[in-house]
Write an enzyme that holds these catalytic residues in place. Sequence first.
Site, PDB file in Angstrom:
ATOM      1  N   ARG A   1      11.497  -1.317  10.398  1.00 57.24           N
ATOM      2  CA  ARG A   1      10.451  -0.962  11.363  1.00 57.24           C
ATOM      3  C   ARG A   1      10.409  -1.975  12.497  1.00 57.24           C
ATOM      4  O   ARG A   1      10.512  -3.168  12.266  1.00 57.24           O
ATOM      5  CB  ARG A   1       9.090  -0.953  10.652  1.00 57.24           C
ATOM      6  CG  ARG A   1       8.771   0.372  10.033  1.00 57.24           C
ATOM      7  CD  ARG A   1       7.546   0.282   9.168  1.00 57.24           C
ATOM      8  NE  ARG A   1       6.375  -0.296   9.830  1.00 57.24           N
ATOM      9  CZ  ARG A   1       5.177  -0.338   9.257  1.00 57.24           C
ATOM     10  NH1 ARG A   1       4.991   0.146   8.049  1.00 57.24           N
ATOM     11  NH2 ARG A   1       4.157  -0.867   9.897  1.00 57.24           N
TER      12      ARG A   1
ATOM     13  N   ARG B   1      -9.487   1.131   9.110  1.00 58.16           N
ATOM     14  CA  ARG B   1      -9.064  -0.243   9.372  1.00 58.16           C
ATOM     15  C   ARG B   1     -10.065  -0.985  10.246  1.00 58.16           C
ATOM     16  O   ARG B   1      -9.806  -2.127  10.619  1.00 58.16           O
ATOM     17  CB  ARG B   1      -7.738  -0.211  10.113  1.00 58.16           C
ATOM     18  CG  ARG B   1      -6.532  -0.632   9.281  1.00 58.16           C
ATOM     19  CD  ARG B   1      -5.335  -0.434  10.168  1.00 58.16           C
ATOM     20  NE  ARG B   1      -4.160  -1.117   9.776  1.00 58.16           N
ATOM     21  CZ  ARG B   1      -3.078  -0.496   9.287  1.00 58.16           C
ATOM     22  NH1 ARG B   1      -3.088   0.775   9.027  1.00 58.16           N
ATOM     23  NH2 ARG B   1      -2.000  -1.191   9.056  1.00 58.16           N
TER      24      ARG B   1
ATOM     25  N   LYS C   1       0.835  -1.216   0.000  1.00 59.93           N
ATOM     26  CA  LYS C   1       0.000   0.000   0.000  1.00 59.93           C
ATOM     27  C   LYS C   1       0.866   1.262   0.000  1.00 59.93           C
ATOM     28  O   LYS C   1       0.628   2.178  -0.773  1.00 59.93           O
ATOM     29  CB  LYS C   1      -0.912   0.047   1.238  1.00 59.93           C
ATOM     30  CG  LYS C   1      -1.901  -1.084   1.352  1.00 59.93           C
ATOM     31  CD  LYS C   1      -2.860  -0.877   2.523  1.00 59.93           C
ATOM     32  CE  LYS C   1      -2.199  -0.892   3.895  1.00 59.93           C
ATOM     33  NZ  LYS C   1      -1.611  -2.174   4.296  1.00 59.93           N
TER      34      LYS C   1
ATOM     35  N   ARG D   1      11.620  -6.063   4.542  1.00 61.65           N
ATOM     36  CA  ARG D   1      11.316  -4.676   4.182  1.00 61.65           C
ATOM     37  C   ARG D   1      12.243  -3.697   4.916  1.00 61.65           C
ATOM     38  O   ARG D   1      12.502  -3.844   6.106  1.00 61.65           O
ATOM     39  CB  ARG D   1       9.858  -4.404   4.566  1.00 61.65           C
ATOM     40  CG  ARG D   1       9.380  -3.040   4.226  1.00 61.65           C
ATOM     41  CD  ARG D   1       7.896  -3.003   4.107  1.00 61.65           C
ATOM     42  NE  ARG D   1       7.199  -3.047   5.387  1.00 61.65           N
ATOM     43  CZ  ARG D   1       5.894  -2.866   5.494  1.00 61.65           C
ATOM     44  NH1 ARG D   1       5.154  -2.695   4.423  1.00 61.65           N
ATOM     45  NH2 ARG D   1       5.315  -2.908   6.673  1.00 61.65           N
TER      46      ARG D   1
ATOM     47  N   ARG E   1      -0.444  -8.552  13.290  1.00 63.20           N
ATOM     48  CA  ARG E   1      -1.007  -7.560  12.359  1.00 63.20           C
ATOM     49  C   ARG E   1      -1.919  -8.243  11.345  1.00 63.20           C
ATOM     50  O   ARG E   1      -2.958  -7.708  10.968  1.00 63.20           O
ATOM     51  CB  ARG E   1       0.134  -6.792  11.672  1.00 63.20           C
ATOM     52  CG  ARG E   1       0.805  -5.817  12.637  1.00 63.20           C
ATOM     53  CD  ARG E   1       2.172  -5.385  12.180  1.00 63.20           C
ATOM     54  NE  ARG E   1       2.143  -4.590  10.982  1.00 63.20           N
ATOM     55  CZ  ARG E   1       3.218  -4.359  10.217  1.00 63.20           C
ATOM     56  NH1 ARG E   1       4.390  -4.881  10.544  1.00 63.20           N
ATOM     57  NH2 ARG E   1       3.125  -3.615   9.155  1.00 63.20           N
TER      58      ARG E   1
HETATM   59  P1  AMP Z   1       0.968   0.718   8.862  1.00 66.09           P
HETATM   60  O1  AMP Z   1       2.165   1.579   8.658  1.00 66.09           O
HETATM   61  O2  AMP Z   1      -0.232   1.184   8.080  1.00 66.09           O
HETATM   62  O3  AMP Z   1       1.259  -0.744   8.664  1.00 66.09           O
HETATM   63  O4  AMP Z   1       0.556   0.888  10.408  1.00 66.09           O
HETATM   64  C1  AMP Z   1       1.449   0.535  11.450  1.00 66.09           C
HETATM   65  C2  AMP Z   1       0.692   0.384  12.751  1.00 66.09           C
HETATM   66  O5  AMP Z   1       0.076   1.635  13.108  1.00 66.09           O
HETATM   67  C3  AMP Z   1      -0.452  -0.611  12.747  1.00 66.09           C
HETATM   68  O6  AMP Z   1      -0.014  -1.953  12.963  1.00 66.09           O
HETATM   69  C4  AMP Z   1      -1.303  -0.098  13.909  1.00 66.09           C
HETATM   70  O7  AMP Z   1      -0.717  -0.422  15.162  1.00 66.09           O
HETATM   71  C5  AMP Z   1      -1.189   1.415  13.733  1.00 66.09           C
HETATM   72  N1  AMP Z   1      -2.239   1.923  12.824  1.00 66.09           N
HETATM   73  C6  AMP Z   1      -2.060   2.511  11.603  1.00 66.09           C
HETATM   74  N2  AMP Z   1      -3.244   2.850  11.062  1.00 66.09           N
HETATM   75  C7  AMP Z   1      -4.201   2.470  11.948  1.00 66.09           C
HETATM   76  C8  AMP Z   1      -5.619   2.527  11.959  1.00 66.09           C
HETATM   77  N3  AMP Z   1      -6.309   3.036  10.934  1.00 66.09           N
HETATM   78  N4  AMP Z   1      -6.262   2.042  13.058  1.00 66.09           N
HETATM   79  C9  AMP Z   1      -5.580   1.537  14.101  1.00 66.09           C
HETATM   80  N5  AMP Z   1      -4.247   1.414  14.150  1.00 66.09           N
HETATM   81  C10 AMP Z   1      -3.549   1.887  13.087  1.00 66.09           C
END
Ligand code: AMP
Length: 208
Positions: free
Chosen positions: A155, A88, A13, A127, A166
């Site tokens: 990360r 989400r 994404k 990654r 996740r």
């Molecule tokens: P991402 O970079 O989109 O993979 O997000 C990393 C982490 O941020 C996720 O595993 C969640 O812990 C938190 N996070 C990001 N977006 C959301 C969301 N819309 N709702 C809840 N937690 C989020």
Amino acid sequence: MRMIFIGPPGAGKGTQAARLVDKYKIPHISTGDMFRAAVKAGTPMGQEADRYMKSGQLVPDEVTIGLVRERFAQPDTQAGFMLDGFPRTVPQAEALSEALTADGVQLDTVLLLEVPDRLIVDRIIGRRSDPETGEIYHLTFNPPPPEVSDRLVHRKDDTEEAVRSRLEAYHKMTAPIIPFYETSGLLQRVNGVGTPDEVTAVITSTLT
Ligand code: AMP
């Protein structure tokens, strides 16, 4: 253009959203990036979010929805946006619909980037991202040029254990929003398996 990008962790994404925002000249709103920035800045919200992120859990809805509301109050979102990683959960999708309806605007499309679970763990563990350019690489599938290798970051939630949580959160909490957008006719499914360029080509043809 008002778009949402949905997909499991590691589906690509972030990589694809960065390419689309260049093309459509819209802001890229990544809740994950916003939470990571808050963690780095050490704000109280960042400290709270960090507790969930580290273990691969979702940050509570009220915190996340508040963060996106604040971002939407900024004028650059008027002309459009690319939401990456939000909504989400069903309550987040409902909050977004309400906010857009209140502004008298509608979503144009919801892209669902599909990648089978068995490919996700390998994708995520390899990654790395470049903190200077934001570019995302994979040690095997999209190797970084040697001159940036030393500054790449891994990360802390890109570990096998956190990835499994996740993925579980994705299936339990995020997948239920798919029918929500399918019913409204906005959902476009995109095969996320392939090189980043191949997937970009599929997305571009889907959007035209
Ligand atoms: P991402 O970079 O989109 O993979 O997000 C990393 C982490 O941020 C996720 O595993 C969640 O812990 C938190 N996070 C990001 N977006 C959301 C969301 N819309 N709702 C809840 N937690 C989020």
